[in-house]
Design a protein around this motif. Structure first.
Motif, PDB file in Angstrom:
ATOM      1  N   VAL A  88      -7.945  -5.483  -3.571  1.00  0.00           N
ATOM      2  CA  VAL A  88      -7.526  -4.162  -4.037  1.00  0.00           C
ATOM      3  C   VAL A  88      -7.695  -4.091  -5.552  1.00  0.00           C
ATOM      4  N   LEU A  89      -8.777  -3.473  -5.988  1.00  0.00           N
ATOM      5  CA  LEU A  89      -9.095  -3.368  -7.407  1.00  0.00           C
ATOM      6  C   LEU A  89      -9.300  -1.919  -7.831  1.00  0.00           C
ATOM      7  N   GLU A  90      -8.992  -1.013  -6.909  1.00  0.00           N
ATOM      8  CA  GLU A  90      -9.135   0.411  -7.196  1.00  0.00           C
ATOM      9  C   GLU A  90      -7.943   1.154  -6.612  1.00  0.00           C
ATOM     10  N   PRO A  91      -7.630   2.350  -7.139  1.00  0.00           N
ATOM     11  CA  PRO A  91      -6.501   3.113  -6.585  1.00  0.00           C
ATOM     12  C   PRO A  91      -6.805   3.632  -5.188  1.00  0.00           C
ATOM     13  N   GLY A  92      -5.733   3.912  -4.427  1.00  0.00           N
ATOM     14  CA  GLY A  92      -5.888   4.536  -3.125  1.00  0.00           C
ATOM     15  C   GLY A  92      -5.753   3.604  -1.943  1.00  0.00           C
ATOM     16  N   ARG A  93      -5.601   2.324  -2.179  1.00  0.00           N
ATOM     17  CA  ARG A  93      -5.477   1.376  -1.063  1.00  0.00           C
ATOM     18  C   ARG A  93      -4.019   1.012  -0.834  1.00  0.00           C
ATOM     19  N   TYR A  94      -3.615   0.977   0.449  1.00  0.00           N
ATOM     20  CA  TYR A  94      -2.241   0.673   0.829  1.00  0.00           C
ATOM     21  C   TYR A  94      -2.200  -0.687   1.513  1.00  0.00           C
ATOM     22  N   VAL A  95      -1.296  -1.557   1.029  1.00  0.00           N
ATOM     23  CA  VAL A  95      -1.178  -2.915   1.569  1.00  0.00           C
ATOM     24  C   VAL A  95       0.287  -3.197   1.880  1.00  0.00           C
ATOM     25  N   ALA A  96       0.539  -3.720   3.079  1.00  0.00           N
ATOM     26  CA  ALA A  96       1.884  -4.129   3.475  1.00  0.00           C
ATOM     27  C   ALA A  96       1.902  -5.626   3.729  1.00  0.00           C
ATOM     28  N   ALA A  97       2.738  -6.333   2.988  1.00  0.00           N
ATOM     29  CA  ALA A  97       2.964  -7.762   3.218  1.00  0.00           C
ATOM     30  C   ALA A  97       4.255  -7.885   4.007  1.00  0.00           C
ATOM     31  N   ILE A  98       4.135  -8.322   5.261  1.00  0.00           N
ATOM     32  CA  ILE A  98       5.279  -8.281   6.168  1.00  0.00           C
ATOM     33  C   ILE A  98       5.563  -9.685   6.688  1.00  0.00           C
ATOM     34  N   GLY A  99       6.643 -10.253   6.158  1.00  0.00           N
ATOM     35  CA  GLY A  99       7.137 -11.530   6.642  1.00  0.00           C
ATOM     36  C   GLY A  99       8.583 -11.345   7.034  1.00  0.00           C
ATOM     37  N   THR A 100       9.490 -12.155   6.487  1.00  0.00           N
ATOM     38  CA  THR A 100      10.913 -11.980   6.740  1.00  0.00           C
ATOM     39  C   THR A 100      11.370 -10.605   6.252  1.00  0.00           C
ATOM     40  N   SER A 101      10.896 -10.198   5.080  1.00  0.00           N
ATOM     41  CA  SER A 101      11.115  -8.849   4.565  1.00  0.00           C
ATOM     42  C   SER A 101       9.752  -8.157   4.462  1.00  0.00           C
ATOM     43  N   MET A 102       9.754  -6.944   3.980  1.00  0.00           N
ATOM     44  CA  MET A 102       8.490  -6.198   3.896  1.00  0.00           C
ATOM     45  C   MET A 102       8.299  -5.631   2.500  1.00  0.00           C
ATOM     46  N   ASN A 103       7.116  -5.797   1.969  1.00  0.00           N
ATOM     47  CA  ASN A 103       6.724  -5.152   0.730  1.00  0.00           C
ATOM     48  C   ASN A 103       5.472  -4.338   1.032  1.00  0.00           C
ATOM     49  N   ALA A 104       5.606  -3.028   0.985  1.00  0.00           N
ATOM     50  CA  ALA A 104       4.500  -2.140   1.343  1.00  0.00           C
ATOM     51  C   ALA A 104       4.189  -1.243   0.153  1.00  0.00           C
ATOM     52  N   HIS A 232       7.640   4.970   7.628  1.00  0.00           N
ATOM     53  CA  HIS A 232       8.542   5.687   6.724  1.00  0.00           C
ATOM     54  C   HIS A 232       8.105   5.481   5.275  1.00  0.00           C
ATOM     55  N   SER A 233       7.806   4.254   4.915  1.00  0.00           N
ATOM     56  CA  SER A 233       7.381   3.952   3.548  1.00  0.00           C
ATOM     57  C   SER A 233       6.048   4.622   3.228  1.00  0.00           C
ATOM     58  N   ILE A 234       5.116   4.581   4.169  1.00  0.00           N
ATOM     59  CA  ILE A 234       3.813   5.212   3.969  1.00  0.00           C
ATOM     60  C   ILE A 234       3.974   6.699   3.686  1.00  0.00           C
ATOM     61  N   GLU A 235       4.811   7.363   4.472  1.00  0.00           N
ATOM     62  CA  GLU A 235       4.929   8.815   4.330  1.00  0.00           C
ATOM     63  C   GLU A 235       5.560   9.223   3.002  1.00  0.00           C
ATOM     64  N   LEU A 236       6.362   8.333   2.406  1.00  0.00           N
ATOM     65  CA  LEU A 236       6.970   8.650   1.115  1.00  0.00           C
ATOM     66  C   LEU A 236       5.948   8.736  -0.007  1.00  0.00           C
ATOM     67  N   THR A 237       4.796   8.077   0.152  1.00  0.00           N
ATOM     68  CA  THR A 237       3.787   8.152  -0.906  1.00  0.00           C
ATOM     69  C   THR A 237       3.202   9.550  -1.025  1.00  0.00           C
ATOM     70  N   GLY A 238       3.190  10.285   0.087  1.00  0.00           N
ATOM     71  CA  GLY A 238       2.608  11.622   0.073  1.00  0.00           C
ATOM     72  C   GLY A 238       1.120  11.635  -0.166  1.00  0.00           C
ATOM     73  N   GLU A 239       0.461  10.504   0.084  1.00  0.00           N
ATOM     74  CA  GLU A 239      -0.961  10.370  -0.221  1.00  0.00           C
ATOM     75  C   GLU A 239      -1.773  10.142   1.042  1.00  0.00           C
ATOM     76  N   ASP A 240      -3.065  10.520   0.967  1.00  0.00           N
ATOM     77  CA  ASP A 240      -4.018  10.154   2.008  1.00  0.00           C
ATOM     78  C   ASP A 240      -4.466   8.728   1.716  1.00  0.00           C
ATOM     79  N   LEU A 241      -4.294   7.845   2.668  1.00  0.00           N
ATOM     80  CA  LEU A 241      -4.544   6.425   2.424  1.00  0.00           C
ATOM     81  C   LEU A 241      -5.932   5.977   2.856  1.00  0.00           C
ATOM     82  N   GLY A 242      -6.815   6.910   3.103  1.00  0.00           N
ATOM     83  CA  GLY A 242      -8.195   6.535   3.412  1.00  0.00           C
ATOM     84  C   GLY A 242      -8.380   6.117   4.858  1.00  0.00           C
ATOM     85  N   ASP A 243      -9.394   5.288   5.091  1.00  0.00           N
ATOM     86  CA  ASP A 243      -9.775   4.990   6.466  1.00  0.00           C
ATOM     87  C   ASP A 243      -9.062   3.786   7.054  1.00  0.00           C
ATOM     88  N   TYR A 244      -8.303   3.047   6.258  1.00  0.00           N
ATOM     89  CA  TYR A 244      -7.536   1.922   6.811  1.00  0.00           C
ATOM     90  C   TYR A 244      -6.451   1.494   5.842  1.00  0.00           C
TER      91      TYR A 244
END
Length: 347
Positions: A88-104, A232-244
């Protein structure tokens, strides 16, 4: 000690106790004053993690056995560096790191404000890019709780070598449960909740139980709860997250769970080919800072697998369940606070 320079990267500054001003791009004098933190405690110099912060001194070189003048960078912070490691080196990409807790998180040019998200400068190009994330307190942690408390048989089979991993066994039992777990919804707030609802009184809820439900239904609903939290977290961004979107972490060990994330969110999902995100991210940042790597080099690396596409029918069903998931918390949040007050009273 290495360079004789004192510096911190912007993303680390954004993570230090909420005293970084995301608008001004520097320390907040007002916040530091309110917390009693002297400005002299904070480094004056802030750098991006893809910039050279200093060079190895002669003294440090003699002690470490490396060449004097070797460039040093200040690496990225944890999940931010992991995002870089996933390309991820450009804006617009969404990444979720999901282990014991979640950082999205979504990387964007403008900070996403007033949405309940945490905002840091991104490790790469920190003056231009922002890292807007939701830090859910429990994700895989609730399935671990379920395993530890309701899967004694599966755990014993795992321990004595007569069965497969307990998580895999639970997943196998649940793989044919339909979307929505035949009418079960779990609110995953088993330790209160940070972003996106910011409520330490939030409680875990299993809603819809009937005599028709089995252990497999409940485990399936726990998995769905993590996917609902991500949506829920994705929808709070209010952004189109592209194709994946990208999902990393322990949840990717289950192909069925990855498919569930796609079905619940409606986005195609890609996962890392290898588990080296943060380490690889710092390697990339070093390479870019020292110009031993180019952006073209990094973009050519295949670090993600193929897209897992959402099933349209399951996504349509999940839309209904997700609406009720959000309504349940809204309906119960006041009762959760009352329950906290009652349970804290001394008899």
């Amino acid at each position: 000690a290495l360079t004789g320079e004192l510096a911190v990267n912007y993303s680390a500054a954004g993570n230090i106790g909420g005293v970084f001003d995301i608008n001004a791009g520097t320390w907040s004098e007002e916040l530091m004053a309110s917390l009693g933190i002297p400005a002299t405690m904070m480094p004056d110099r802030l750098v991006s993690a893809n910039e050279i912060a200093g060079h190895i001194t002669v003294e440090a070189a003699l002690e470490l056995g490396v060449a004097a003048g070797t460039p040093v960078i200040v690496g990225g912070v944890d999940v931010g560096a992991a995002n870089v490691g996933m390309g991820v080196l450009e804006p617009g990409r969404y990444v979720a790191a999901i282990g014991t807790s979640m950082n999205a998180a979504l990387v964007s040019e403008k900070p996403i404000k007033n949405k309940g998200l945490i905002v840091w400068p991104y490790p790469y190009k920190s003056r231009a890019l922002n890292y807007n994330f939701s830090g859910s307190a429990t994700a895989g942690g609730i399935t671990k709780w379920f395993r530890d408390n309701f899967a004694e048989h599966e755990l014993e089979m795992q321990r004595n070598g007569t069965g497969i991993n307990a998580y895999a066994a639970l997943g196998e039992q649940a793989k044919d449960i339909p979307a929505g777990s035949d009418g079960l919804i779990v609110l995953p707030y088993f330790m209160g909740e940070r972003a996106p609802i910011w409520n330490s009184d939030a409680k875990g809820v299993i809603f819809g139980l009937s005599l028709a439900h089995r252990k497999a239904h409940v485990f399936h609903a726990f998995q769905e709860a993590v996917a609902y939290a991500l949506r829920h977290s994705i929808e709070l961004t209010g952004e189109d997250l592209g194709d994946y979107i990208v999902i990393a972490g322990g949840v990717t060990n289950s192909a069925e769970w990855v498919q569930m994330f796609a079905d619940v969110t409606g986005y195609a999902v890609r996962t890392p080919i290898e588990d080296a995100e943060a380490n690889l991210g710092d390697v990339i940042l070093v390479g870019l800072a020292t110009e031993t790597l180019t952006l073209e080099d990094v973009k050519s690396w295949q670090v993600l697998g193929e897209k897992i596409l959402p099933d349209p029918k399951r996504h349509e069903r999940y839309n209904q369940y997700f609406t009720l998931y959000r309504k349940l918390y809204a309906d119960l949040s006041e009762d959760m606070t009352i329950l906290t007050q009652i349970s804290n009273e001394t008899i």
